[in-house]
Write a protein that holds these residues in place. Sequence first.
Motif, PDB file in Angstrom:
ATOM      1  N   LYS A   2       0.826  -1.211   0.000  1.00 52.27           N
ATOM      2  CA  LYS A   2       0.000   0.000   0.000  1.00 52.27           C
ATOM      3  C   LYS A   2       0.862   1.263   0.000  1.00 52.27           C
ATOM      4  O   LYS A   2       0.481   2.272  -0.594  1.00 52.27           O
ATOM      5  CB  LYS A   2      -0.954  -0.004   1.194  1.00 52.27           C
ATOM      6  CG  LYS A   2      -2.084  -1.004   1.044  1.00 52.27           C
ATOM      7  CD  LYS A   2      -2.968  -1.023   2.269  1.00 52.27           C
ATOM      8  CE  LYS A   2      -4.078  -2.046   2.155  1.00 52.27           C
ATOM      9  NZ  LYS A   2      -4.936  -2.059   3.351  1.00 52.27           N
ATOM     10  N   THR A  54      -6.202   3.369   3.989  1.00 52.72           N
ATOM     11  CA  THR A  54      -6.003   1.936   4.224  1.00 52.72           C
ATOM     12  C   THR A  54      -4.562   1.637   4.613  1.00 52.72           C
ATOM     13  O   THR A  54      -4.303   0.659   5.307  1.00 52.72           O
ATOM     14  CB  THR A  54      -6.411   1.088   2.994  1.00 52.72           C
ATOM     15  OG1 THR A  54      -5.515   1.333   1.917  1.00 52.72           O
ATOM     16  CG2 THR A  54      -7.834   1.365   2.588  1.00 52.72           C
ATOM     17  N   MET A 113      -5.327  -2.983  -4.050  1.00 54.74           N
ATOM     18  CA  MET A 113      -6.471  -3.170  -3.161  1.00 54.74           C
ATOM     19  C   MET A 113      -7.111  -4.550  -3.362  1.00 54.74           C
ATOM     20  O   MET A 113      -7.586  -5.163  -2.406  1.00 54.74           O
ATOM     21  CB  MET A 113      -7.497  -2.055  -3.364  1.00 54.74           C
ATOM     22  CG  MET A 113      -6.975  -0.672  -3.008  1.00 54.74           C
ATOM     23  SD  MET A 113      -6.056  -0.570  -1.453  1.00 54.74           S
ATOM     24  CE  MET A 113      -7.294  -1.049  -0.290  1.00 54.74           C
ATOM     25  N   SER A 131      -4.929  -6.915  -1.585  1.00 51.01           N
ATOM     26  CA  SER A 131      -5.176  -6.731  -0.144  1.00 51.01           C
ATOM     27  C   SER A 131      -6.411  -7.486   0.310  1.00 51.01           C
ATOM     28  O   SER A 131      -6.418  -8.113   1.373  1.00 51.01           O
ATOM     29  CB  SER A 131      -5.356  -5.239   0.178  1.00 51.01           C
ATOM     30  OG  SER A 131      -4.193  -4.520  -0.087  1.00 51.01           O
ATOM     31  N   MET A 132      -7.468  -7.417  -0.492  1.00 47.39           N
ATOM     32  CA  MET A 132      -8.710  -8.103  -0.124  1.00 47.39           C
ATOM     33  C   MET A 132      -8.521  -9.616  -0.086  1.00 47.39           C
ATOM     34  O   MET A 132      -9.019 -10.290   0.816  1.00 47.39           O
ATOM     35  CB  MET A 132      -9.831  -7.715  -1.092  1.00 47.39           C
ATOM     36  CG  MET A 132     -10.280  -6.274  -0.924  1.00 47.39           C
ATOM     37  SD  MET A 132     -11.511  -5.761  -2.133  1.00 47.39           S
ATOM     38  CE  MET A 132     -12.977  -6.527  -1.422  1.00 47.39           C
ATOM     39  N   ASP A 152     -12.127  -4.545   7.143  1.00 46.87           N
ATOM     40  CA  ASP A 152     -11.279  -3.993   6.090  1.00 46.87           C
ATOM     41  C   ASP A 152     -11.819  -4.292   4.688  1.00 46.87           C
ATOM     42  O   ASP A 152     -11.472  -3.588   3.734  1.00 46.87           O
ATOM     43  CB  ASP A 152      -9.849  -4.538   6.206  1.00 46.87           C
ATOM     44  CG  ASP A 152      -9.099  -3.943   7.388  1.00 46.87           C
ATOM     45  OD1 ASP A 152      -9.627  -2.996   8.013  1.00 46.87           O
ATOM     46  OD2 ASP A 152      -8.000  -4.425   7.687  1.00 46.87           O
ATOM     47  N   ASN A 167     -11.588  -1.595   1.753  1.00 46.29           N
ATOM     48  CA  ASN A 167     -10.825  -1.859   0.533  1.00 46.29           C
ATOM     49  C   ASN A 167     -11.703  -1.758  -0.713  1.00 46.29           C
ATOM     50  O   ASN A 167     -11.280  -1.205  -1.734  1.00 46.29           O
ATOM     51  CB  ASN A 167     -10.159  -3.236   0.606  1.00 46.29           C
ATOM     52  CG  ASN A 167      -9.057  -3.291   1.639  1.00 46.29           C
ATOM     53  OD1 ASN A 167      -8.502  -2.280   2.040  1.00 46.29           O
ATOM     54  ND2 ASN A 167      -8.728  -4.484   2.097  1.00 46.29           N
TER      55      ASN A 167
END
Length: 198
Positions: free
Chosen positions: A40, A55, A134, A137-138, A170, A174
């Motif tokens: 990020k 985030t 993102m 990240s998910m 989160d 996200n």
Amino acid sequence: MAEKSTAQIAAAAERAQHGRLMRLASMASVGVAVLLIAIKFVAFLQTGSVSLLSTLFDSALDAGASIVNLIAVRHALMPADEEHRFGHGKAEPLAGLVQVAFILGSSILLLTEVVDHFVTPRPVAAPEIGIVVMTISMLVTLALVLLQRHVVRKTGSTAIKADSAHYGSDFLVNASVIVALILSAKFKLWWIDPAIGL
């Protein structure tokens, strides 16, 4: 007497298994937080997105909270001693309280950054990088939350449950950043990014 001994052995084995699961979930949480901070941070430098920055702050605070949880879990798993005749289990709820303090601090920092972006509007650059980061990240967060929920079912750990709830929330954050990046880039709506960051 043999029955009691067998029951004690079984209980000790179950406690050891719970301890291993709790340590695994705690270490995985720290590892995920560090990974998310790294990717990020790079994405923020490329995009300048305040919603992505939100985030990043969240992941940095996740790392701090996860480290506190790791310490709390290790402490809670220590056997009783002369000073703690009933064990060290109270360390877990204390870790949950520390997480609340981390969340409050991040909210204040983020609010300052959002106000700055509203006062001085900036377009989002390279939104595709942010969208890819993102999405990654998910997926990573999903894997962690599934592990944490398994551990909570097996152990009933308060600290792991609090950590899992935070990481679970989160997903919405996200997804909203992805929406902000798409809308900011496609429709040139600069205010969407800081609004979603808020």
